[in-house]
Scaffold this motif. Sequence first.
Motif, PDB file in Angstrom:
ATOM      1  N   HIS A  17       0.948  -1.328   0.046  1.00  0.00           N
ATOM      2  CA  HIS A  17       0.033  -0.021  -0.090  1.00  0.00           C
ATOM      3  C   HIS A  17       0.991   1.092   0.120  1.00  0.00           C
ATOM      4  CE1 HIS A  17      -2.537   3.181   2.033  1.00  0.00           C
ATOM      5  NE2 HIS A  17      -3.392   2.502   1.204  1.00  0.00           N
ATOM      6  N   ALA A  18       0.292   2.278  -0.261  1.00  0.00           N
ATOM      7  CA  ALA A  18       0.905   3.579  -0.402  1.00  0.00           C
ATOM      8  C   ALA A  18       1.926   3.987   0.791  1.00  0.00           C
ATOM      9  CB  ALA A  18      -0.106   4.885  -1.032  1.00  0.00           C
ATOM     10  N   THR A  19       1.255   3.499   1.831  1.00  0.00           N
ATOM     11  CA  THR A  19       1.829   3.920   3.065  1.00  0.00           C
ATOM     12  C   THR A  19       2.845   3.165   3.722  1.00  0.00           C
ATOM     13  OG1 THR A  19       0.045   2.935   4.263  1.00  0.00           O
ATOM     14  CG2 THR A  19      -0.160   5.378   3.820  1.00  0.00           C
ATOM     15  N   LYS A  20       3.255   1.987   2.947  1.00  0.00           N
ATOM     16  CA  LYS A  20       4.112   1.087   3.233  1.00  0.00           C
ATOM     17  C   LYS A  20       5.484   1.416   2.847  1.00  0.00           C
ATOM     18  CE  LYS A  20       1.180  -1.686   5.489  1.00  0.00           C
ATOM     19  NZ  LYS A  20      -0.170  -0.947   5.238  1.00  0.00           N
ATOM     20  N   VAL A  21       6.533   0.634   3.234  1.00  0.00           N
ATOM     21  CA  VAL A  21       8.030   0.779   3.132  1.00  0.00           C
ATOM     22  C   VAL A  21       8.319   0.579   1.518  1.00  0.00           C
ATOM     23  CG1 VAL A  21       8.884  -1.593   3.782  1.00  0.00           C
ATOM     24  CG2 VAL A  21      10.120   0.703   4.205  1.00  0.00           C
ATOM     25  N   VAL A  22       7.494  -0.570   0.975  1.00  0.00           N
ATOM     26  CA  VAL A  22       7.480  -0.698  -0.613  1.00  0.00           C
ATOM     27  C   VAL A  22       6.309  -0.297  -1.164  1.00  0.00           C
ATOM     28  CG1 VAL A  22       7.703  -2.267  -2.464  1.00  0.00           C
ATOM     29  CG2 VAL A  22       9.470  -2.441  -0.764  1.00  0.00           C
ATOM     30  N   ASN A  23       6.032   0.617  -1.894  1.00  0.00           N
ATOM     31  CA  ASN A  23       5.035   1.225  -2.497  1.00  0.00           C
ATOM     32  C   ASN A  23       4.593   0.943  -3.574  1.00  0.00           C
ATOM     33  OD1 ASN A  23       3.062   3.297  -3.089  1.00  0.00           O
ATOM     34  ND2 ASN A  23       4.160   5.013  -2.595  1.00  0.00           N
ATOM     35  N   ALA A  24       3.558   0.474  -4.015  1.00  0.00           N
ATOM     36  CA  ALA A  24       3.149   0.316  -5.311  1.00  0.00           C
ATOM     37  C   ALA A  24       1.574   0.880  -5.596  1.00  0.00           C
ATOM     38  CB  ALA A  24       2.888  -1.281  -5.427  1.00  0.00           C
ATOM     39  N   ALA A  25       1.438   1.824  -4.573  1.00  0.00           N
ATOM     40  CA  ALA A  25       0.052   2.309  -4.376  1.00  0.00           C
ATOM     41  C   ALA A  25      -0.832   1.425  -3.891  1.00  0.00           C
ATOM     42  CB  ALA A  25      -0.362   2.918  -5.941  1.00  0.00           C
ATOM     43  N   GLU A  26      -1.002   0.377  -4.165  1.00  0.00           N
ATOM     44  CA  GLU A  26      -1.643  -0.793  -4.077  1.00  0.00           C
ATOM     45  C   GLU A  26      -0.963  -1.923  -4.207  1.00  0.00           C
ATOM     46  OE1 GLU A  26      -4.580  -1.094  -1.863  1.00  0.00           O
ATOM     47  OE2 GLU A  26      -5.695   0.660  -2.094  1.00  0.00           O
ATOM     48  N   GLY A  27      -1.081  -3.012  -3.548  1.00  0.00           N
ATOM     49  CA  GLY A  27      -0.398  -4.216  -4.020  1.00  0.00           C
ATOM     50  C   GLY A  27      -0.266  -5.056  -2.829  1.00  0.00           C
ATOM     51  N   GLY A  28      -0.111  -6.552  -3.244  1.00  0.00           N
ATOM     52  CA  GLY A  28       0.374  -7.527  -1.934  1.00  0.00           C
ATOM     53  C   GLY A  28       0.764  -8.509  -2.425  1.00  0.00           C
ATOM     54  N   CYS A  29       1.219  -9.496  -1.689  1.00  0.00           N
ATOM     55  CA  CYS A  29       1.911 -10.795  -2.169  1.00  0.00           C
ATOM     56  C   CYS A  29       1.861 -11.837  -1.195  1.00  0.00           C
ATOM     57  CB  CYS A  29       3.377 -10.289  -2.217  1.00  0.00           C
ATOM     58  SG  CYS A  29       4.086 -11.567  -3.195  1.00  0.00           S
ATOM     59  N   ILE A  30       1.976 -13.119  -1.622  1.00  0.00           N
ATOM     60  CA  ILE A  30       1.572 -14.072  -0.700  1.00  0.00           C
ATOM     61  C   ILE A  30       3.066 -14.942  -0.899  1.00  0.00           C
ATOM     62  CG2 ILE A  30       0.989 -16.469  -0.460  1.00  0.00           C
ATOM     63  CD1 ILE A  30      -1.605 -14.917  -2.189  1.00  0.00           C
ATOM     64  N   ALA A  31       3.831 -15.187  -0.011  1.00  0.00           N
ATOM     65  CA  ALA A  31       5.339 -15.632  -0.085  1.00  0.00           C
ATOM     66  C   ALA A  31       5.328 -17.066   0.672  1.00  0.00           C
ATOM     67  CB  ALA A  31       6.369 -14.704   0.556  1.00  0.00           C
ATOM     68  N   THR A  32       5.777 -18.177   0.062  1.00  0.00           N
ATOM     69  CA  THR A  32       5.812 -19.691   0.466  1.00  0.00           C
ATOM     70  C   THR A  32       6.835 -20.446  -0.128  1.00  0.00           C
ATOM     71  OG1 THR A  32       4.398 -21.575   0.802  1.00  0.00           O
ATOM     72  CG2 THR A  32       4.038 -20.384  -1.131  1.00  0.00           C
ATOM     73  N   ASP A  33       7.162 -21.393   0.669  1.00  0.00           N
ATOM     74  CA  ASP A  33       8.130 -22.418   0.153  1.00  0.00           C
ATOM     75  C   ASP A  33       7.284 -23.706  -0.233  1.00  0.00           C
ATOM     76  OD1 ASP A  33      10.702 -21.469   0.216  1.00  0.00           O
ATOM     77  OD2 ASP A  33      11.032 -21.466   2.409  1.00  0.00           O
ATOM     78  N   ASP A  34       6.278 -23.651  -0.202  1.00  0.00           N
ATOM     79  CA  ASP A  34       5.493 -24.880  -0.462  1.00  0.00           C
ATOM     80  C   ASP A  34       5.015 -24.979  -1.997  1.00  0.00           C
ATOM     81  OD1 ASP A  34       3.093 -26.571  -0.603  1.00  0.00           O
ATOM     82  OD2 ASP A  34       2.993 -26.656   1.417  1.00  0.00           O
ATOM     83  N   ASP A  35       5.355 -25.663  -2.856  1.00  0.00           N
ATOM     84  CA  ASP A  35       5.044 -25.826  -4.014  1.00  0.00           C
ATOM     85  C   ASP A  35       3.516 -25.938  -4.269  1.00  0.00           C
ATOM     86  OD1 ASP A  35       7.792 -25.644  -4.813  1.00  0.00           O
ATOM     87  OD2 ASP A  35       7.851 -27.809  -5.020  1.00  0.00           O
ATOM     88  N   GLU A  36       2.858 -26.964  -3.489  1.00  0.00           N
ATOM     89  CA  GLU A  36       1.584 -27.215  -3.700  1.00  0.00           C
ATOM     90  C   GLU A  36       0.548 -25.617  -3.360  1.00  0.00           C
ATOM     91  OE1 GLU A  36       0.111 -30.659  -2.145  1.00  0.00           O
ATOM     92  OE2 GLU A  36       1.763 -31.728  -2.955  1.00  0.00           O
ATOM     93  N   LEU A  37       0.865 -25.238  -2.191  1.00  0.00           N
ATOM     94  CA  LEU A  37       0.303 -23.990  -1.907  1.00  0.00           C
ATOM     95  C   LEU A  37       0.603 -22.780  -2.770  1.00  0.00           C
ATOM     96  CD1 LEU A  37      -1.089 -23.425   0.784  1.00  0.00           C
ATOM     97  CD2 LEU A  37       1.155 -22.917   1.929  1.00  0.00           C
ATOM     98  N   ALA A  38       1.839 -22.549  -3.356  1.00  0.00           N
ATOM     99  CA  ALA A  38       1.900 -21.724  -4.475  1.00  0.00           C
ATOM    100  C   ALA A  38       0.919 -21.992  -5.820  1.00  0.00           C
ATOM    101  CB  ALA A  38       3.312 -21.704  -4.671  1.00  0.00           C
ATOM    102  N   ALA A  39       0.820 -23.296  -5.829  1.00  0.00           N
ATOM    103  CA  ALA A  39      -0.013 -23.468  -7.397  1.00  0.00           C
ATOM    104  C   ALA A  39      -1.385 -23.191  -6.949  1.00  0.00           C
ATOM    105  CB  ALA A  39       0.324 -24.926  -7.527  1.00  0.00           C
TER     106      ALA A  39
END
Length: 400
Positions: free
Chosen positions: A197-219
């Motif tokens: 979000h615009a107020t965050k340290v990485v600013n894409a105006a709006e944006g988000g992400c899911i991070a994982t090491d699990d291949d199935e979860l990622a799929a």
Amino acid sequence: MKHPDQWALFGGKPTFAQPLHVGQLNLPQWDKIETTFRGIFERQWYTNHGPLAREFDIAFARHLGVKHAIAVSNGTVALMVAARALGFEQGEVIVPSFTFPATVQALSWAGLTPVFCDVSAATHTLTAEQARPLITPSTVAIAGVHLWGQPCAPESLAALAEEFGLALLFDAAHAVGCTHHGRPLGQFGDLATFSFHATKVVNAAEGGCIATDDDELAARARTIRSFHPGEHYAAVTARINGKMSEAQAGLALLSLAELESNITANRSRHIIYQQRLGDLPGMRLLTPEAHDTSNHQYVTVVIDSERAGLSRDQLALLLDAENIMCRRYFAPGTHQLPPFRDHPAYRTLSLPVTERLCRDVIVFPNGAPMTEDDVVKICDVVEALLRQAHTLRAKLERTG
Ligand code: T4K
């Protein structure tokens, strides 16, 4: 120092001519934005897994040291997609009430029932000791929040989740660039979600992400975030348009490239806050443990009103008038907000630490457009207000 009658709340001139907000915008230079956006318009490819969105997935996974980063439209959608990717459509999730309401709302949208947990007064995050007694046969997951970028007991919550066979997800919306024992906070739990979000340290105006090491979860997460046939990697029960656009990905990539320098500048300003406010009576400034690092985007102070002489709300009122736009995050607690507060299960819920933090926490401005002189000036104001606390309190109580 101003005379008590000269503060802006009582008609004087504000210390700052323009409002200084919490979540100051970390924006890359305009020429870089212009070049990136020119490329988008030349390619005429604005969304649907374009080159910048694909590049960001790779760049952010590399930044976190995880196998998969799945960028989405915002941090709330990241949580919604994450909950579905974990495979749950119902069941209880243990979650703090002391967080931005999006954490709980997103899990609730995904079909989970929040079981509100109190937090540690020291770190403002869940602990395994507090979560354990809330586990029932209906519990399917624990959702910790790395609030203010503070690690949310990653090891002890992982041990608890494993003992009971629960999923463990972390809302890391505040935690880009933060580490615990040298490991980025995106590496803990089954998955972690982020906000750009615009107020965050990485600013894409709006944006988000899911991070994982699990291949199935990622799929599953990749399949859920989009309706595109080319994005069908796994069997899922629901899909949504949660894609990150090219404009967002372009901003996110530029902002990620400037993350380290923004953190360095945030840290310098944070140190001034720490040195100046840390020793004032009744003020406790949250600082990372020796084995953790923070992005310092949030400058969080807990006020002991008896010792400070002013309550958090009185101080916030005075500072607002000076154009120092502090925030009273995250009050009231999510359990006291609609729709939860109207539910019989939550109406009488007592979460003493959460309630205390909701009353006493104030967050000061930080972020790229601020100068160290701004911080010094803010600290001068706070110090002066606290010196005059007795008189100001009496004035405030008189004027209601
Ligand atoms: N989990 C947690 C723990 C979160 O904190 C959040 C969001 C989420 C999940 C969900 O992520 P997202 O779906 O939002 O990506 C702001 C943000 O809107 C929100 O992203 C953030 N957390 C939360 C902590 O802060 P508000 O209600 O304080 O926003 P607002 O509009 O009052 O902005 C804060 C200050 O920033 C303002 O005083 C002015 C300034 N500002 C804001 C915007 C939007 C600007 O100067 N320019 C701007 O464009 O929630």
